[in-house]
Enzyme design. Structure first.
Site, PDB file in Angstrom:
ATOM      1  N   TYR A  57       0.861  -1.190   0.000  1.00 22.75           N
ATOM      2  CA  TYR A  57       0.000   0.000   0.000  1.00 22.75           C
ATOM      3  C   TYR A  57       0.890   1.230   0.000  1.00 22.75           C
ATOM      4  O   TYR A  57       1.477   1.584   1.023  1.00 22.75           O
ATOM      5  CB  TYR A  57      -0.918   0.026   1.221  1.00 22.75           C
ATOM      6  CG  TYR A  57      -1.983  -1.050   1.275  1.00 22.75           C
ATOM      7  CD1 TYR A  57      -2.209  -1.916   0.213  1.00 22.75           C
ATOM      8  CD2 TYR A  57      -2.759  -1.197   2.398  1.00 22.75           C
ATOM      9  CE1 TYR A  57      -3.179  -2.895   0.274  1.00 22.75           C
ATOM     10  CE2 TYR A  57      -3.745  -2.170   2.470  1.00 22.75           C
ATOM     11  CZ  TYR A  57      -3.941  -3.014   1.399  1.00 22.75           C
ATOM     12  OH  TYR A  57      -4.915  -3.986   1.470  1.00 22.75           O
TER      13      TYR A  57
ATOM     14  N   HIS B 212      -1.035 -12.103   1.569  1.00 28.19           N
ATOM     15  CA  HIS B 212      -1.869 -11.188   0.798  1.00 28.19           C
ATOM     16  C   HIS B 212      -2.311 -11.768  -0.543  1.00 28.19           C
ATOM     17  O   HIS B 212      -1.511 -12.272  -1.312  1.00 28.19           O
ATOM     18  CB  HIS B 212      -1.083  -9.904   0.550  1.00 28.19           C
ATOM     19  CG  HIS B 212      -1.911  -8.729   0.174  1.00 28.19           C
ATOM     20  ND1 HIS B 212      -1.353  -7.578  -0.290  1.00 28.19           N
ATOM     21  CD2 HIS B 212      -3.242  -8.507   0.200  1.00 28.19           C
ATOM     22  CE1 HIS B 212      -2.303  -6.682  -0.522  1.00 28.19           C
ATOM     23  NE2 HIS B 212      -3.451  -7.243  -0.240  1.00 28.19           N
TER      24      HIS B 212
END
Length: 159
Positions: A43, A103
Site C-alpha cells: 500500500y 496477501h
C-alpha cells in the site's frame, strides 16, 4: 476487543497528499472508536516506499497498545516473507503485529506455493511462534467461482 469497523489504509488513504491530513484522518477514526487498522507493504504511492506503513508507524508511536494492527505480505517464499515482515516492522515502528496475512491468494497453484517447504506459510507460522504476530491469516480478492471445480477434482483424486 476489536472494533466491528476497521480502517483500511490502502489506495485512497495513500492518495492523500498532505501528511498532516493523513494523520488527522487516523486520529479521527480512532476518536470514533475504530481500533482495527489494516495495512500492507504494497500500500503505497510511488515513489514513496510503503507509505501506508510509514503513516501508521507515525500514528502508532503513542497508540500501539490501543490498536489492533493488521498487515499483509506479498512474497510467497519463506525468506522473502521474513524480509518483508522485518521491513514492515521497521516502518510500523513496532516489534509485533496483531495479525499478519498472506496477501491476495489467487488460485490453487498459489496455495500450493505458499504451503511448500520453503513457502510463506512456514514463515508466518514461525513469526507466530516467536510472538512477532499474534494471529495469522490469508486474504483473497479474486472471484472464487473457479475454485470449487478444481477443489472437487483435487479432493476426488485424494480419496
Amino acid at each position: 476487543m476489536v472494533s466491528c469497523i476497521g480502517f483500511g489504509s490502502g489506495t485512497r488513504f495513500c492518495s492523500i497528499d498532505n501528511e498532516d491530513a493523513a494523520q488527522a484522518l487516523l486520529e479521527k477514526a480512532f476518536d470514533f472508536g475504530i481500533n482495527y487498522f489494516d495495512t500492507a507493504g504494497s500500500y503505497t504511492r510511488r515513489p514513496i516506499e510503503r507509505l501506508s506503513e510509514k503513516r501508521l508507524g507515525e500514528f502508532l508511536k503513542t497508540r500501539r497498545k490501543e490498536i489492533f494492527l493488521a498487515t499483509k505480505i506479498d512474497p510467497r517464499d519463506r525468506d522473502g516473507a521474513l524480509r518483508s515482515v522485518e521491513t514492515s516492522l521497521k516502518f510500523l515502528q513496532t516489534d509485533y503485529v496483531d495479525l499478519i496475512q498472506i496477501h491476495s491468494l489467487n488460485n490453487l497453484d498459489d496455495l500450493d506455493r505458499i504451503g511448500a517447504s520453503n513457502g510463506v506459510l512456514s514463515a508466518v507460522q514461525q513469526l507466530k511462534e516467536q510472538k512477532v504476530a499474534r494471529f495469522i491469516g490469508i486474504t483473497g480478492h479474486n472471484d472464487g467461482a473457479p475454485w470449487p471445480k478444481r477443489c472437487a477434482a483435487t479432493t476426488s483424486t485424494l480419496s
